[in-house]
Design a protein around this motif. Sequence first.
Motif, PDB file in Angstrom:
ATOM      1  N   ASN A   1       1.169   2.802  -3.398  1.00 61.82           N
ATOM      2  CA  ASN A   1       0.532   4.499  -3.664  1.00 61.82           C
ATOM      3  C   ASN A   1       0.616   5.556  -2.821  1.00 61.82           C
ATOM      4  OD1 ASN A   1      -1.286   1.963  -4.710  1.00 61.82           O
ATOM      5  ND2 ASN A   1      -2.046   1.335  -2.928  1.00 61.82           N
TER       6      ASN A   1
ATOM      7  N   ALA B   1       1.011  -1.124   0.019  1.00 61.31           N
ATOM      8  CA  ALA B   1       0.134  -0.393   0.114  1.00 61.31           C
ATOM      9  C   ALA B   1       0.985   1.054   0.498  1.00 61.31           C
ATOM     10  CB  ALA B   1      -0.595  -0.035   1.499  1.00 61.31           C
TER      11      ALA B   1
ATOM     12  N   THR C   1      -1.533   8.341  -2.645  1.00 67.02           N
ATOM     13  CA  THR C   1      -2.865   9.085  -2.460  1.00 67.02           C
ATOM     14  C   THR C   1      -3.095  10.245  -1.757  1.00 67.02           C
ATOM     15  OG1 THR C   1      -2.162   8.626   0.282  1.00 67.02           O
ATOM     16  CG2 THR C   1      -2.623   6.546  -0.774  1.00 67.02           C
TER      17      THR C   1
END
Length: 448
Positions: free
Chosen positions: A62, A59, A64
Amino acid sequence: MRYLPLTPDDRTAMLAAIGAPSIDDLFVDVPESARLDGPVDLPRVAGELEVERALSAMASRNATAGTTPFFCGAGAYKHHVPATVDHIIQRSEFLTSYTPYQPEIAQGTLQYLYEFQTQVANLTGMPVANASLYDGSTAMAEGVLMATRVTRRNKAVISGGVHPHYVQATETVVHAVGVETQVLAAAVDAEAAVIDQIGPDTACVVVQTPNVFGTATDVTRIAEAAHAAGALLIVVVTEAMSMGLLKSPGEMGADIVAAEGQSIGNALNFGGPYVGLFATRQKLIRQMPGRLTGETVDADGERGFVLTLSTREQHIRRDKATSNICTNSGLCTLAFTIHMSLLGETGLRKLALLNHEKAVATRDALAAVPGVEILTPRFFNEFAMRLPKPAAEVVEALANHRILAGVPYSRLAPAAGMDDVLLVAATETTLDADIKLLAVALTKVLGN
């Protein structure tokens, strides 16, 4: 403790009962290109701690919305959500509440739904609003169906400025019941084209403001033309924050308002859940989909709240129901109501103005980049610009600079022939430093 709900014998028996030779036969409708040809590249067995660390590492790769300069909009907007909102909605009495079928034990839920309806009615400039729908796109679909019931006509004219995903969701719903949709060509400013297509067979005209290109339009002339032809005007709003600054749909003559309420109280949340806003004229209230919370008095004369006009398939005969939507977005609705209550009218107007100011600053900075052409003549917090290169390529290049620069229009409508158009949004969360970084990086990416 291992969780193995089905044994091989269980699976075999279930497949035999439905007449499927194998599990693979259950997925024949999924295109082969979308199927995996083997297990995913993950260990077959791992402990919770190992799984958590592995997924967290994945994650972290990413980019974001909360960790980079972020200029994406196109129907989902990054706004600041006060900590108070999340704190209140996570109280157990809100978080675990269900449909308030028994008003004697659900007065709290019914009251906040009533307050929500009042806020939406004030925001949209309409006399009445329901207790929410799933999201903005399904609200638009419900509005078209409602218009066909009211006018007893079967054709919807949809502006080329309506978000393509909203159009697709609506067509999926209304074509199933035989409603015809006339979708006009994509246009940054579509007012004249819409008026030209209104005829005696038109049930409703669907317009969006600000539209998918960011253009803010006074749709009064469209409303007049629609009403002169006996049609209803449906106004779609994907950025609820804009109603804090612009003329309300009700003031412009809308008969139905279908909006997305995500911008108020609800974070991006990777695309959902969101909350659909739906409002209409008083005379059309009995054709309104979803549920409505009403105010009454109890046996002791005290103020109370009840569900009323819940003409859904669960409550009455299916052939009499105005909607097959089986719930409202309860917790998202509550988040919306809390945020609106914290802002008040003055706070909402100030916040909306700040959004516009940030967007103007972004527009000015990018307009100065050689090769950039600003397309949107008037906007709230989002605008479209034409680039000398395909927008998707530019966005990917800027992502390598850890900047999420916007949404290529080609991602929404690949066949529209607008591959060089980029949608850019700025909100109150946009920093001046973010705008400068975007302008500098864009200059480099365009080779200037």
